[in-house]
Design a protein around this motif. Structure first.
Motif: not given
Length: 253
Positions: A10, A13, A27, A53, A61, A64
């Motif tokens: 990630i 985000l 991140s 998620i 993002a 991701c």
């Protein structure tokens, strides 16, 4: 560790509720077979991150990705489950009017390997004998700890590669917390990758490989879990320990 070979990667985000940014461009990475915890105070944005998620909240993002090839922003929640991502939500979220066994079977609804589903069901019962004793009982009649067992068992029935655990100790008695975390460690040792959100920083840092500390929607610290446990900032803010400086000592002398 490289971000490119992370199971979950990630970058930047962001999650917003209306005009309010609950997660501010964080991140993080989780590598295969790691147990990574995300700790922080209530309202820090931990649960929001897990929901994003899992596909339960929209997000933006820079990247991701899951298993390098799955772009989570392009996948619906059920597609993430099929790809190997399971969520144990905050508050358990069991189907109260369904039996324990029906709840567990729901965890495997994406699977077609019926013989293996039955084998996995027995494994869950071996892990949680209380559930086996009450297998025909309505899930809503279980205690909070038993419901947490059921929620974890249901998620495991999907044979996840990445298990998202949201506040598994919330509202549980100390003995039940100990039992739940014994199971979390057992699951981790089987090779399942775990991203754990937990307000009880002490227990989370004890079992995690790495940790991220989140505050007000941002990642403030990250690193080896054992090292963070000894960090004075973490000890004071999340482990309930006072930080005593040399000036304090001199002042009291």
């Amino acid at each position: 560790m490289s971000t490119h070979d992370a199971l979950l990667n990630i970058q930047g985000l962001t999650v917003s509720y209306g005009g309010i940014q609950a997660v501010k461009g964080i991140s993080l990475q989780v590598h295969t077979s790691e147990l990574v915890c995300l700790i922080g105070s209530n309202g820090a944005g931990k649960t929001t991150t897990l929901k994003a998620i899992a596909g339960l909240l929209p997000f933006s993002a820079n990247a991701c990705t899951y298993k390098q090839t799955h772009h989570l922003g392009h996948m619906q929640a059920h597609q993430r489950l099929q790809a190997g991502i399971s969520l144990v939500p905050e508050g358990r979220g069991v189907f109260a009017r369904m039996s324990i066994e029906e709840n567990l079977e729901m965890g495997a609804y994406c699977r077609k390997d019926n013989a293996d589903i039955l084998l996995d069901l027995e494994k869950i019962y071996d892990t949680f004998p209380r559930l086996k004793e009450r297998r025909k009982q309505s899930a809503g009649t279980l205690s909070g700890g038993e419901q947490q067992m059921l929620a974890i068992g249901r998620a495991l029935m999907g044979r996840p590669e990445l298990l998202l655990l949201d506040e598994p100790s919330m509202g549980l008695a100390p003995l039940m917390v100990e039992k739940i975390y014994e199971v979390v460690e057992q699951v981790s040792k089987t090779g399942v990758t775990i991203l754990l959100v937990e307000q009880n920083a002490h227990i989370a840092l004890q079992i995690a490989d790495r940790a991220y500390v989140m505050d007000s929607g941002s990642i403030e610290l990250d690193g080896n879990a054992a090292e963070l446990m000894s960090d004075p900032r973490v000890r004071q803010a999340y482990l309930g320990e006072e930080s005593i400086s040399a000036n304090d000592v001199n002042a009291s002398a």
